[in-house]
Scaffold this motif. Structure first.
Motif, mmCIF file in Angstrom:
data_model
loop_
_atom_site.group_PDB
_atom_site.id
_atom_site.type_symbol
_atom_site.label_atom_id
_atom_site.label_comp_id
_atom_site.label_asym_id
_atom_site.label_seq_id
_atom_site.Cartn_x
_atom_site.Cartn_y
_atom_site.Cartn_z
ATOM 1 N N VAL A 1 -128.716 61.850 93.606
ATOM 2 C CA VAL A 1 -127.653 62.183 92.655
ATOM 3 C C VAL A 1 -126.589 63.068 93.295
ATOM 4 C CG1 VAL A 1 -127.121 63.223 90.419
ATOM 5 C CG2 VAL A 1 -129.304 62.033 90.756
ATOM 6 N N VAL A 2 -127.023 64.103 94.030
ATOM 7 C CA VAL A 2 -126.066 65.085 94.564
ATOM 8 C C VAL A 2 -125.516 64.684 95.926
ATOM 9 C CG1 VAL A 2 -127.156 66.941 93.268
ATOM 10 C CG2 VAL A 2 -127.831 66.569 95.662
ATOM 11 N N GLY A 3 -126.189 63.797 96.646
ATOM 12 C CA GLY A 3 -125.707 63.405 97.963
ATOM 13 C C GLY A 3 -125.566 64.609 98.874
ATOM 14 N N ASP A 4 -124.376 64.765 99.449
ATOM 15 C CA ASP A 4 -124.121 65.884 100.370
ATOM 16 C C ASP A 4 -123.680 67.151 99.651
ATOM 17 O OD1 ASP A 4 -124.726 64.270 102.551
ATOM 18 O OD2 ASP A 4 -122.647 63.580 102.769
ATOM 19 N N SER A 5 -123.640 67.128 98.315
ATOM 20 C CA SER A 5 -123.178 68.317 97.574
ATOM 21 C C SER A 5 -124.214 69.426 97.525
ATOM 22 C CB SER A 5 -122.793 67.915 96.143
ATOM 23 O OG SER A 5 -121.732 66.999 96.141
ATOM 24 N N GLY A 6 -125.467 69.099 97.832
ATOM 25 C CA GLY A 6 -126.515 70.122 97.897
ATOM 26 C C GLY A 6 -126.698 70.855 96.587
ATOM 27 N N LEU A 7 -126.771 72.174 96.656
ATOM 28 C CA LEU A 7 -126.998 73.008 95.475
ATOM 29 C C LEU A 7 -125.720 73.324 94.710
ATOM 30 C CD1 LEU A 7 -129.602 75.729 96.571
ATOM 31 C CD2 LEU A 7 -129.891 74.026 94.758
ATOM 32 N N GLU A 8 -124.559 72.963 95.271
ATOM 33 C CA GLU A 8 -123.307 73.380 94.637
ATOM 34 C C GLU A 8 -123.178 72.877 93.192
ATOM 35 O OE1 GLU A 8 -119.918 75.632 94.324
ATOM 36 O OE2 GLU A 8 -121.577 75.684 95.763
ATOM 37 N N PRO A 9 -123.580 71.639 92.865
ATOM 38 C CA PRO A 9 -123.495 71.243 91.447
ATOM 39 C C PRO A 9 -124.324 72.137 90.526
ATOM 40 C CG PRO A 9 -123.744 69.313 92.831
ATOM 41 C CD PRO A 9 -123.966 70.496 93.722
ATOM 42 N N LEU A 10 -125.481 72.593 90.983
ATOM 43 C CA LEU A 10 -126.291 73.469 90.148
ATOM 44 C C LEU A 10 -125.627 74.843 90.006
ATOM 45 C CD1 LEU A 10 -128.762 74.002 88.470
ATOM 46 C CD2 LEU A 10 -130.057 74.451 90.562
ATOM 47 N N ARG A 11 -125.008 75.329 91.073
ATOM 48 C CA ARG A 11 -124.294 76.611 90.966
ATOM 49 C C ARG A 11 -123.131 76.492 89.975
ATOM 50 N NH1 ARG A 11 -124.776 76.474 96.858
ATOM 51 N NH2 ARG A 11 -126.506 77.822 97.504
ATOM 52 N N LEU A 12 -122.427 75.364 90.016
ATOM 53 C CA LEU A 12 -121.337 75.150 89.054
ATOM 54 C C LEU A 12 -121.879 75.029 87.634
ATOM 55 C CD1 LEU A 12 -119.176 72.645 91.130
ATOM 56 C CD2 LEU A 12 -118.651 75.040 90.650
ATOM 57 N N ALA A 13 -123.016 74.363 87.490
ATOM 58 C CA ALA A 13 -123.644 74.254 86.173
ATOM 59 C C ALA A 13 -124.030 75.633 85.648
ATOM 60 C CB ALA A 13 -124.873 73.357 86.252
ATOM 61 N N ARG A 14 -124.536 76.467 86.537
ATOM 62 C CA ARG A 14 -124.914 77.834 86.140
ATOM 63 C C ARG A 14 -123.696 78.616 85.645
ATOM 64 N NH1 ARG A 14 -129.378 78.917 84.818
ATOM 65 N NH2 ARG A 14 -128.118 79.264 82.976
ATOM 66 N N ILE B 1 -137.076 72.202 96.154
ATOM 67 C CA ILE B 1 -137.451 72.774 94.855
ATOM 68 C C ILE B 1 -137.504 74.301 94.902
ATOM 69 C CG2 ILE B 1 -139.983 72.767 95.139
ATOM 70 C CD1 ILE B 1 -138.067 71.490 92.052
ATOM 71 N N GLN B 2 -137.801 74.849 96.059
ATOM 72 C CA GLN B 2 -137.880 76.306 96.213
ATOM 73 C C GLN B 2 -136.511 76.967 96.078
ATOM 74 O OE1 GLN B 2 -140.742 77.975 96.661
ATOM 75 N NE2 GLN B 2 -142.204 76.654 97.703
ATOM 76 N N GLU B 3 -135.444 76.189 96.290
ATOM 77 C CA GLU B 3 -134.086 76.705 96.114
ATOM 78 C C GLU B 3 -133.555 76.454 94.711
ATOM 79 O OE1 GLU B 3 -131.801 76.179 100.223
ATOM 80 O OE2 GLU B 3 -132.589 74.268 99.460
ATOM 81 N N VAL B 4 -134.037 75.394 94.082
ATOM 82 C CA VAL B 4 -133.522 74.996 92.758
ATOM 83 C C VAL B 4 -134.019 75.916 91.657
ATOM 84 C CG1 VAL B 4 -133.597 73.164 91.003
ATOM 85 C CG2 VAL B 4 -133.239 72.575 93.423
ATOM 86 N N ILE B 5 -135.318 76.123 91.590
ATOM 87 C CA ILE B 5 -135.927 76.793 90.428
ATOM 88 C C ILE B 5 -135.466 78.238 90.258
ATOM 89 C CG2 ILE B 5 -138.097 77.363 89.285
ATOM 90 C CD1 ILE B 5 -137.369 74.333 89.464
ATOM 91 N N PRO B 6 -135.262 79.028 91.333
ATOM 92 C CA PRO B 6 -134.808 80.411 91.117
ATOM 93 C C PRO B 6 -133.455 80.531 90.420
ATOM 94 C CG PRO B 6 -135.769 80.192 93.301
ATOM 95 C CD PRO B 6 -135.641 78.799 92.740
ATOM 96 N N LEU B 7 -132.665 79.453 90.364
ATOM 97 C CA LEU B 7 -131.369 79.513 89.698
ATOM 98 C C LEU B 7 -131.464 79.313 88.184
ATOM 99 C CD1 LEU B 7 -129.181 77.561 92.284
ATOM 100 C CD2 LEU B 7 -129.252 80.027 91.886
ATOM 101 N N LEU B 8 -132.668 79.035 87.678
ATOM 102 C CA LEU B 8 -132.831 78.767 86.252
ATOM 103 C C LEU B 8 -133.204 80.028 85.493
ATOM 104 C CD1 LEU B 8 -134.614 75.302 86.364
ATOM 105 C CD2 LEU B 8 -132.196 75.882 86.572
#
Length: 358
Positions: free
Chosen positions: A146-159, A180-187
Motif C-alpha cells: 500500500v505505502v510503497g516507498d512512502s514508508g512510515l510517512e503516511p502514518l505520521r500524516l495520519a497521526r 511492525i516495531q515502528e508502526v505500533i508505537p505511533l498509535l
C-alpha cells in the motif's frame, strides 16, 4: 443472550416490554421461537462500496442479510468518493458508518498511500466537517503493497490528521516494511489495530507465540484490537497464541467484500464468529465482541443493548450441534462441532430474514 427464555414485545419499532417467555402479547415473528437473540451485530471492518474492485460489495449483502444491523466501512473511500458511499447507505436497510481513507482516492487503487500527494489534508478535513455524523475515524493501510516507498510517512500524516480532527485511527497492519516495531508505537488510546491476528512474518507475536512488547505497551495505552479476518489476515495459529496470553478479545470483524464472501475464507459474520467459538471462547465472549464492545467503541451504547424504550435493534441466531470445516486465511483447516447461524434481524421497524452461507 444469557440463556434466559424471554419474550421481547416490539411496538412501533421500539422495544415495549421484555418479559418471561410466553407472557408477551402481540403477533409473534415466524420461525424464531427458540432462537438466541442479541442486540444487532456490528461489523467494524467491511468494504461496502460496490463499484470498487476487488474490495467492494453491496451494503445489505454484508449487512442485514448476514445478521449484521450495523456496518462500518473501513476506508473504501477517501474524500473523492465518500459522498457517493453515503448516498448508497441511504438506500440500504443496514445502518452504516465509515472510516475515511486518508488517501483521497481511497481503494480505487491498492497502493493508495504510495504517493503522498494523494493525502490531501484539507480535503480530509472538509469531508469530516461535511459528514461528521457518518465518519467515525480515519483509515491508514500501513503495509508494503500500500505505502510503497512512502514508508512510515503516511502514518505520521495520519497521526497529524487525527490530532487536528480529534478522530481516532484504524491502522491496517500487514507485510513489511514498515516494520511492525515502528508502526505500533505511533498509535494512541482508542486507535484501532485491525488484522491483529494475521499470520504474516511482520505480525504482533514472536516465533514462540508471545506478544511483542510494542503490543503489550499499546494495550496499556488503550489501543483497541480488531480482527479484520479478510482474505489474508486471520491465522488460527496466531489466534491461539493471542488467547493463550490473554490478548484481546475486543472486536471481531470480517473485512468482508464480494470475493471473500462468495469464495471464502470469510463467507459471513456467522462463519467468523464460529471460528472464535472453536478457539474456546464462550458464546457470551464471542457475541460481546460484535455487540457491546463495538457499540462502546463507537460511543453508541444503545446499539449494544436490549432495553425497553430503545429502537428495536436485534439479531436472532441459532447455535447448532453440527460438524463443520473452517478455514483461515493461511489455508489451515479445522473441524468444529458447533455452528452459529444467523436467522434474522429486527431493524428499522421490520423483521428481515437472513440469506447467508453459514
Amino acid at each position: 443472550m444469557n440463556g434466559e427464555k424471554i419474550d421481547i414485545v416490539i411496538e412501533d419499532g421500539k422495544i415495549a416490554e421484555i418479559t418471561a417467555a410466553g407472557k408477551g402479547s402481540g403477533q409473534p415473528l415466524n420461525d424464531v421461537s427458540g432462537t438466541y437473540v442479541s442486540s444487532g451485530w456490528i461489523d467494524m471492518h467491511v468494504h461496502a462500496f460496490p463499484e470498487l474492485d476487488p474490495y467492494g460489495d453491496e451494503i445489505d449483502e454484508i449487512g442485514v442479510k448476514q445478521g449484521v444491523t450495523t456496518i462500518v466501512d473501513a476506508g473504501s473511500c477517501g474524500a473523492d468518493r465518500i459522498a457517493d458511499l453515503i448516498a448508497d447507505s441511504k438506500r440500504a436497510k443496514t445502518r452504516m458508518y465509515a472510516f475515511l481513507n486518508i488517501s483521497r482516492i481511497g481503494l480505487s487503487r491498492i497502493d493508495e498511500l504510495s504517493r503522498l500527494e494523494w493525502i490531501d489534508k484539507e480535503q480530509v478535513k472538509l469531508a469530516i466537517v461535511a459528514y461528521e455524523d457518518f465518519i467515525v475515524g480515519l483509515k491508514a493501510r500501513i503495509s508494503r503493497s500500500v505505502v510503497g516507498d512512502s514508508g512510515l510517512e503516511p502514518l505520521r500524516l495520519a497521526r497529524e490528521l487525527s490530532g487536528d480532527t480529534g478522530l481516532p485511527l484504524m491502522v491496517h497492519i500487514g507485510s513489511g516494511p514498515p516494520d511492525i516495531q515502528e508502526v505500533i508505537p505511533l498509535l494512541q488510546r482508542k486507535d484501532i489495530i485491525t488484522h491483529y491476528l494475521n499470520g504474516k512474518t511482520n505480525n504482533l507475536f514472536d516465533a514462540g507465540g508471545h506478544p511483542l512488547q510494542v503490543l503489550t505497551d499499546a494495550l496499556a495505552r488503550g489501543v483497541h484490537l480488531d480482527v479484520g479476518h479478510g482474505t489474508a489476515s486471520f491465522s488460527f495459529r496466531v489466534a491461539e497464541a493471542a488467547k493463550r496470553y490473554g490478548v484481546g478479545l475486543h472486536t471481531i470483524s470480517t473485512d468482508i467484500y464480494r470475493g471473500n464472501r462468495l469464495n471464502g475464507p470469510v463467507y459471513s459474520m456467522a462463519n467468523v464468529l464460529t471460528k472464535f467459538l472453536s478457539l474456546g471462547y464462550s458464546l457470551g465472549e464471542t457475541i460481546d465482541a460484535v455487540t457491546s464492545h463495538a457499540a462502546d467503541w463507537l460511543g453508541k451504547p444503545e446499539l449494544g443493548r436490549i432495553q425497553v424504550g430503545d429502537a428495536a435493534n436485534l439479531t436472532l441466531f441459532t447455535l447448532d450441534d453440527e460438524r463443520v470445516e473452517l478455514v483461515d486465511s493461511e489455508g489451515e483447516r479445522r473441524m468444529a462441532n458447533r455452528l452459529i447461524k444467523a436467522k434474522g434481524v429486527v431493524t428499522g421497524g421490520e423483521y428481515i430474514k437472513c440469506e447467508v452461507r453459514a
